[in-house]
Design an enzyme around this catalytic site. Sequence first.
Site, mmCIF file in Angstrom:
data_model
loop_
_atom_site.group_PDB
_atom_site.id
_atom_site.type_symbol
_atom_site.label_atom_id
_atom_site.label_comp_id
_atom_site.label_asym_id
_atom_site.label_seq_id
_atom_site.Cartn_x
_atom_site.Cartn_y
_atom_site.Cartn_z
ATOM 1 N N GLY A 87 -103.128 -7.406 7.593
ATOM 2 C CA GLY A 87 -104.043 -6.480 6.935
ATOM 3 C C GLY A 87 -103.763 -5.050 7.337
ATOM 4 N N GLY B 231 -101.241 -14.957 -0.634
ATOM 5 C CA GLY B 231 -100.041 -14.275 -0.182
ATOM 6 C C GLY B 231 -99.250 -15.198 0.723
ATOM 7 C CB ILE C 248 -101.570 -15.760 5.451
ATOM 8 C CG1 ILE C 248 -100.891 -14.867 6.498
ATOM 9 C CG2 ILE C 248 -102.651 -16.631 6.108
ATOM 10 C CD1 ILE C 248 -101.827 -13.903 7.202
ATOM 11 N NE ARG D 88 -103.579 -7.029 -6.727
ATOM 12 C CZ ARG D 88 -102.948 -6.081 -6.060
ATOM 13 N NH1 ARG D 88 -103.625 -5.074 -5.530
ATOM 14 N NH2 ARG D 88 -101.638 -6.146 -5.876
ATOM 15 N NE ARG E 242 -97.954 -15.204 -6.645
ATOM 16 C CZ ARG E 242 -98.958 -14.861 -5.883
ATOM 17 N NH1 ARG E 242 -99.930 -14.093 -6.386
ATOM 18 N NH2 ARG E 242 -99.043 -15.270 -4.636
ATOM 19 C CB ILE F 229 -108.474 -17.320 8.547
ATOM 20 C CG1 ILE F 229 -107.886 -17.852 7.243
ATOM 21 C CG2 ILE F 229 -108.999 -18.481 9.372
ATOM 22 C CD1 ILE F 229 -106.796 -17.028 6.656
ATOM 23 N NE ARG G 241 -108.513 -7.420 8.936
ATOM 24 C CZ ARG G 241 -107.450 -8.086 9.331
ATOM 25 N NH1 ARG G 241 -107.505 -9.414 9.424
ATOM 26 N NH2 ARG G 241 -106.330 -7.453 9.633
ATOM 27 C CG ASP H 181 -110.160 -16.287 13.643
ATOM 28 O OD1 ASP H 181 -110.497 -16.574 14.815
ATOM 29 O OD2 ASP H 181 -109.193 -15.539 13.372
ATOM 30 C CG HIS I 133 -110.031 -11.296 14.540
ATOM 31 N ND1 HIS I 133 -110.415 -10.121 13.926
ATOM 32 C CD2 HIS I 133 -108.835 -11.620 13.983
ATOM 33 C CE1 HIS I 133 -109.499 -9.751 13.054
ATOM 34 N NE2 HIS I 133 -108.517 -10.649 13.074
#
Length: 316
Positions: free
Chosen positions: A72, A146, A148, A169, A172, A226, A228, A251, A275
Amino acid sequence: MTADVWLPIPPDEIEGLPEGPVYRFWNGEEDFPADPADCAFYVVPYMKPSPLCVRPLPEMSNLEVVQTLTAGIDHVQPGLRHLRPGVRLCNARGVHEASTAELTLTLILASLRGVPDFVRAQGRGEWLAGIRPALADKNVLIVGYGSIGAAIEDRLVPFEVARVARVARSERTTARGPVHPLTELPALLPEADVVILATPLTETTRGLAGADFLSRMKDGALLVNIARGPVVDTKALLAELENGRITAALDVTDPEPLPREHPLWRAPGVLISPHVGGPTSAFLPRARRLLVDQLNRYVNREPLRNVILTTGASTG
């Protein structure tokens, strides 16, 4: 002007750094290691508060690259307005996938199988038998697909889940199947037994898992965050946890660190880790490899990896 590189890892602990730059060690200490105006390549301290990370940026008048050691970038974005146009911001794609995906599976399995209950029962000397949910045959929804998110799916496959749905977002197709756009999220939520939040924190995703999102989750579903903390509306989540309709494994939280007296600590059906998705033994070797590669590219004027944005460039 001296071309300085600021590193949060002592340079003598990173084998393979290219010759040329002057390497300065700075990991958030009060005193800067040199004049920030001489810094051309700034590697942001890892797991430090946002105000500390952005503190030198207003003085870095000759900066060319900001490199985070996190996936991030939300913690450095507030300081980008101080930078001249043309500064490239790069993230740490490739560093955290393995450890974050490991923790995600740990949280899912621990929550479904009741491991926190077993730990508490062990302290009481109680044999807590019974039938618990399995991950096998569950429908899983990954929100934020993504690198992760993809790493999480790689690790889900051996557990014989019934289905993995992916949301990002934009729409695809991947080798594993379609990725649905965020607009299809309301229709996908009611089908998921486990909902994993792995999305970056942006203005679009802030508060994404709010009251409407959570109300669409099926009874008994597990929410795993996991990403934010602010991706989830804490007040709305507390309401759902307290009525026992869903469970959660977190987390990250909002606020973070979670204050000692915060009601989320005592909410039913929640497992909280502090975290720790990224900071594991897997971090330093991968972080060092990334920095060596990026700095060799920088010195040789080759294209950098993981460029997220360039200051002053139009976002369209």
